[in-house]
Design an enzyme around this catalytic site. Structure first.
Site, PDB file in Angstrom:
ATOM      1  CG  HIS A  99      -0.289  -0.196   2.521  1.00 20.20           C
ATOM      2  ND1 HIS A  99       0.039  -1.447   3.000  1.00 20.20           N
ATOM      3  CD2 HIS A  99       0.123   0.677   3.458  1.00 20.20           C
ATOM      4  CE1 HIS A  99       0.617  -1.328   4.185  1.00 20.20           C
ATOM      5  NE2 HIS A  99       0.694  -0.049   4.484  1.00 20.20           N
ATOM      6  CG  HIS A 101       0.832   5.229   4.090  1.00 20.08           C
ATOM      7  ND1 HIS A 101      -0.066   5.161   5.139  1.00 20.08           N
ATOM      8  CD2 HIS A 101       1.572   4.091   4.184  1.00 20.08           C
ATOM      9  CE1 HIS A 101       0.125   4.040   5.832  1.00 20.08           C
ATOM     10  NE2 HIS A 101       1.121   3.373   5.274  1.00 20.08           N
TER      11      HIS A 101
HETATM   12  P1  AMP Z   1       1.447   0.354   7.419  1.00 15.15           P
HETATM   13  O1  AMP Z   1       1.945   0.740   8.780  1.00 15.15           O
HETATM   14  O2  AMP Z   1       2.213   1.019   6.309  1.00 15.15           O
HETATM   15  O3  AMP Z   1       1.321  -1.137   7.242  1.00 15.15           O
HETATM   16  O4  AMP Z   1       0.006   0.999   7.323  1.00 15.15           O
HETATM   17  C1  AMP Z   1      -1.174   0.283   7.406  1.00 15.15           C
HETATM   18  C2  AMP Z   1      -2.259   1.304   7.476  1.00 15.15           C
HETATM   19  O5  AMP Z   1      -3.494   0.645   7.291  1.00 15.15           O
HETATM   20  C3  AMP Z   1      -2.362   2.032   8.834  1.00 15.15           C
HETATM   21  O6  AMP Z   1      -2.181   3.419   8.629  1.00 15.15           O
HETATM   22  C4  AMP Z   1      -3.770   1.682   9.329  1.00 15.15           C
HETATM   23  O7  AMP Z   1      -4.392   2.757   9.970  1.00 15.15           O
HETATM   24  C5  AMP Z   1      -4.476   1.300   8.047  1.00 15.15           C
HETATM   25  N1  AMP Z   1      -5.574   0.378   8.212  1.00 15.15           N
HETATM   26  C6  AMP Z   1      -5.589  -0.786   8.889  1.00 15.15           C
HETATM   27  N2  AMP Z   1      -6.781  -1.387   8.796  1.00 15.15           N
HETATM   28  C7  AMP Z   1      -7.554  -0.583   8.024  1.00 15.15           C
HETATM   29  C8  AMP Z   1      -8.893  -0.645   7.560  1.00 15.15           C
HETATM   30  N3  AMP Z   1      -9.698  -1.665   7.863  1.00 15.15           N
HETATM   31  N4  AMP Z   1      -9.355   0.370   6.798  1.00 15.15           N
HETATM   32  C9  AMP Z   1      -8.566   1.405   6.494  1.00 15.15           C
HETATM   33  N5  AMP Z   1      -7.283   1.520   6.875  1.00 15.15           N
HETATM   34  C10 AMP Z   1      -6.792   0.546   7.642  1.00 15.15           C
END
Ligand code: AMP
Ligand code: ZN
Length: 134
Positions: A99, A101
């Protein structure tokens, strides 16, 4: 399907605030935003992280980010944003579906930019070590 929550969001099996979708990518609001408008852009093809995803998917993700970022900024009244991949647990990755950001930024929003060090490592040796491995 695996039990990846981002795959479930793509499949409509988990709720999300979708803002964009095409054949290869999907974008939705981060549930724990660093600021309003914090968006995640993901490839539909499940891979663990940036390095595992295909070149085509990663190129496409950047295209999508470039396409949707201006609208995100306008919607939340931001002029700036950070764009980032966390790759691996040590870098803070907690969801193991690639993903990107998109994080809108505001003046004095309390988020620090990376601080560089004035201690100089052996740049030449490091550059050589890297070049030998590319
Ligand atoms: P990372 O630390 O780069 O793996 O970021 C994962 C991101 O996914 C975090 O910023 C979380 O807040 C976000 N996240 C986790 N679960 C969900 C969800 N169900 N819907 C939207 N965002 C999510
Ligand atoms: Zn997945």
């Amino acid at each position: 399907m695996n039990d990846c929550i981002f795959c479930k969001i793509i499949a409509g099996q988990m709720p999300a605030h979708k803002i964009y979708e095409d054949d290869l990518a999907f974008a939705f609001l981060d549930i724990r935003p660093i600021n309003p408008g914090h968006t995640l852009v993901i490839p539909k093809a499940h891979q663990e992280n940036f390095l595992k995803s295909s070149e085509a998917d990663m190129c496409h993700l950047i295209k999508v980010a470039q396409k949707i970022a201006p609208g995100i900024l306008k919607a939340v009244g931001a002029e700036s944003f950070n764009l980032g991949f966390n790759v691996g647990r040590g870098a803070g990755q907690v969801i193991f579906h690639t993903h990107l950001h998109i994080m809108p930024r505001f003046p004095a929003d309390g988020h620090e930019i990376w601080q560089g060090s004035d201690e100089h490592p052996d740049f030449q040796a490091i550059a050589d070590q890297i070049k030998q491995r590319l």
